[in-house]
Design a protein around this motif. Structure first.
Motif: not given
Length: 376
Positions: A176-182
């Motif tokens: 889980x990060x602050x962007x919704x994917x690659x």
């Protein structure tokens, strides 16, 4: 079990979820208690439905920034350790309160890089995590930043999450990060598109994944791709998405980027040797030995070695490299670095005749050898 695609995520019995600092703190650097509770609500629901979740969390240093009156994440080791000492207590207290609201127990598991590079420590960590899960406890894993000596980070816990996923034989890992994917380029660049599925590393070789993490975190996309490589080549599929999408990811919805499995599950010992062990030296091989090792199934004999670099004892991990210095494999060496120079280039027959029984054995047995994989 091996999950064929994300639609099978509801069937995953054991999942490792890693959340980064930027997803747990606000713009001012303070710990966002609502973000902690929102994550715990989802994990608790999965747990109460019969699943098992291991949480790998960042945020201890970030949580200590505001109480210490710091303007930003400290750059020097001593201050970062102080912030981690203050913040870790706050972070685990918030998690404990949130899980207790669901009638669940949680446990803090602090690990250092040393716990993953020393095989005995690695096995102890595995036993501890397994027992906590058996007891119905939610393990909360974080690097022990307060006593870290080499660096204050472990790739922002991304690589640690991949190793923990293998330790507990997880069915899947969620980052889980602050962007919704690659994305196929910087997410803020006009025209950049999200990638839904990655089936092999070759599919994303052309993508620029450089850059560092957020102001309160330390990892960027590079560390996440590297962690996903460790997981997927070891039989563990991975989802990269935003923290707000965690419920959807667990439910098998089309959120984030799905990284499919590219290799078979291996033993914990082989994963430790391939990704976690700290190498103590290098053995330079001739071309014939390189080919024998690459084809698989061959042990390394003294005749195939041309040079010995570094100081190590028998049983230490070493790198096996080709004449140009490229890493071919890692293995556990059977001789001390002081013994090997007089053995290299010699046939087993010569060694047995001149030095006696025992000196004609393999330098690295095939059972103690792991071929190198591409590390991003």
């Amino acid at each position: 079990m091996t999950l064929a695609d994300r639609s099978h995520m509801p069937d995953a019995e054991r999942v490792v979820i890693k959340i980064g600092s930027s997803s747990l703190t606000g713009p001012d650097g303070r710990l966002d208690v609502q973000a902690v509770r929102a994550l715990v609500d989802v994990i608790a629901a999965r747990h109460l439905a019969g699943g098992q979740v291991v949480l790998v969390t960042s945020g201890s240093v970030a949580a200590g920034i505001d109480p210490l009156g710091l303007a930003s994440r400290p750059r020097d080791l001593a201050t970062a350790q102080a912030a981690a000492s203050v913040g870790q207590g706050m972070l685990i207290a918030r998690y404990s309160e949130a899980f207790a609201a669901h009638g669940l127990r949680s446990a803090q598991v602090l690990l250092t890089a040393e716990d993953t590079v020393r095989r005995g420590h690695y096995r102890n960590a595995q036993r501890s995590l397994e027992r906590l899960l058996e007891l119905g406890v939610v393990p909360i894993v974080n690097e022990n930043d307060a006593v870290a000596t080499n660096e204050i980070r472990f790739g922002d816990n991304d690589r640690l999450a991949a190793l923990v996923s293998h330790l507990v034989r997880a069915d899947a890992m969620i980052l889980l990060t602050d962007v919704d994917g690659l994305y196929d380029g910087p997410p803020d660049r006009p025209g950049a598109s999200q990638i839904s599925v990655v089936n092999s590393p070759q599919e994303i070789e052309h993508i620029d994944i450089g850059g560092t993490g957020s102001a309160v975190g330390t990892g960027g996309m590079v560390t996440k791709i590297a962690a996903m490589s460790i997981a997927t080549t070891s039989g563990i599929p991975t989802i990269l998405t935003k923290a707000t999408n965690v419920a959807g990811a667990l439910a098998g919805e089309q959120v984030g980027t799905w990284f499919a499995v590219t290799g078979k599950r291996t033993t914990r010992r082989r994963l430790w040797l391939g990704h976690a062990a700290r190498v103590r030296g290098r053995l330079v091989l001739d071309d014939g030995a390189v080919q024998a090792i690459k084809r698989g199934g061959a042990s390394l004999l003294p005749a195939g070695i041309t040079d010995v670099k570094g100081e190590f004892d028998a049983g230490d991990p070493v790198e096996l490299v080709d004449p140009a210095g490229g890493v071919v494999a890692r293995g556990l060496v059977a001789f001390d670095s002081t013994e090997l120079p007089e053995l290299i280039g010699r046939s087993t027959h010569w060694l047995r005749e001149r030095l006696g029984e025992g000196y004609d054995r393999e330098v690295v047995h095939r059972d103690d050898l792991v071929l190198a994989r591409v590390r991003l």
